[in-house]
Design an enzyme around this catalytic site. Structure first.
Site: not given
Ligand code: AKB
Length: 319
Positions: A8, A35, A143
């Protein structure tokens, strides 16, 4: 002598980390992994080797690790929080299947691995103020789910196989070199661009929403410092809280107006980002990182703002 692969390398963190590693460990080989479609350009391309390094391609990764005798991987491949909500399966594939590929190669070839976690690894039940190092982590975003799982899987490989895995929980990162692209904290970068260009800024995060933030030089320093830390001092590994500043939108706008009084802002709150931001800590307690590897940030909101404005004016060619 170190042989490092940055996966990355053309992203927000990777583009600066690759250059810093090349500058500060001159006897090292630092391979810029990318990538297709996100190829390194300019000085990143010219200052050292680069190679296609897709975390989902285990054989390709293993080949690079063998070819360059890689001993350390900085694994920065990830979709940020807002994009991961739109593409949860892709986020899982990159962040989890990709990590597993890297950890397996690390186990076989004795490679140390840094994979960042984030304030996103916390959730609504986490204590929001002075968030402890070890606390409840029940995030509700994809996430966040992948970040908690990253921490657990990285610790698993350390305890079971002795793989030297280390990690920090990054706050929102502010930088002028490469735009972040798809995070919840991106507003704190974008507002500087609008301020310097003299454009009105539309803020997707509601006033009063505190989040941890950090200037990129401190974040890069933390990653490198942790990978160099004496392992016998580390009681934690995956992952350390690190902190330097916490603010809500009105506070960063007021700080920028000290230098660019004409900054205009209006709010258009994005419900997806706002829900994520509300669930994240207001401010983390980073005392374990300070005690175990002497972490200490350099920048505060004022020194960061001065540096951001100076460098963005140069980059964008405006006064
Ligand atoms: C996001 O906002 O997704 C990132 C983080 C805080 O991991 N900057």
């Amino acid at each position: 002598m170190k042989n490092i692969l940055v996966v990355g390398s053309t992203g927000q963190i990777g583009s600066e980390l690759t250059m810093k590693l090349r500058r500060e460990i001159p006897q090292s080989t630092v391979v810029a992994g990318y990538i297709p479609g996100a190829e390194p350009k300019g000085v990143l391309l010219e200052s050292g080797p680069s190679a296609i390094a897709d975390v989902r391609d285990a054989a390709g990764l293993a080949e690079i690790v063998t070819r360059y005798k890689i001993d350390t991987i900085y694994n920065l491949a990830a979709l940020l929080s807002a994009v991961a909500e739109r593409k949860p399966l892709l986020a899982w594939d990159i962040q989890m299947n990709g990590l597993l590929n890297i950890l397996e190669i690390a186990r076989e070839k004795g490679v140390a691995v840094f994979t960042p976690s984030s304030i996103g690894s916390f959730g609504p039940e986490t204590p929001h103020v002075g968030t402890p190092q070890d606390t409840i982590q029940r995030p509700r975003s994809m996430y966040g789910v992948t970040k908690v799982a990253t921490e657990l899987l990285s610790d698993y490989y350390f305890h079971k196989y002795g793989v030297d895995t280390r990690s920090v929980r990054f706050p929102g990162l502010i930088s002028y070199t490469t735009l972040p692209g798809g995070g919840t904290t991106d507003y704190a970068v974008e507002v500087y661009y609008s301020a310097v260009k003299g454009e009105e800024f539309t803020c997707p995060i509601a006033p009063g929403t505190y989040m941890d933030m950090m200037y990129m030089p401190d974040a890069l320093h933390a990653a490198m410092m942790l990978m160099e830390a004496d392992p016998s001092r580390l009681k934690h590994r995956n992952s350390f809280n690190i902190a330097s500043m916490s603010f809500e939108p009105e506070q960063i706008f007021a700080k920028i107006r000290e230098y660019i009084p004409s900054l205009q802002v209006r709010y258009e709150v994005d419900p997806v980002r706002q829900a994520i931001a509300t669930s994240w800590p207001d401010s983390m307690d980073d005392s374990c990182a300070r005690a175990e590897w002497d972490w200490k940030p350099t920048y505060d909101m004022d020194s960061m703002t001065v540096d951001m404005i100076k460098n963005l004016r140069l980059k964008l060619g405006v006064q």
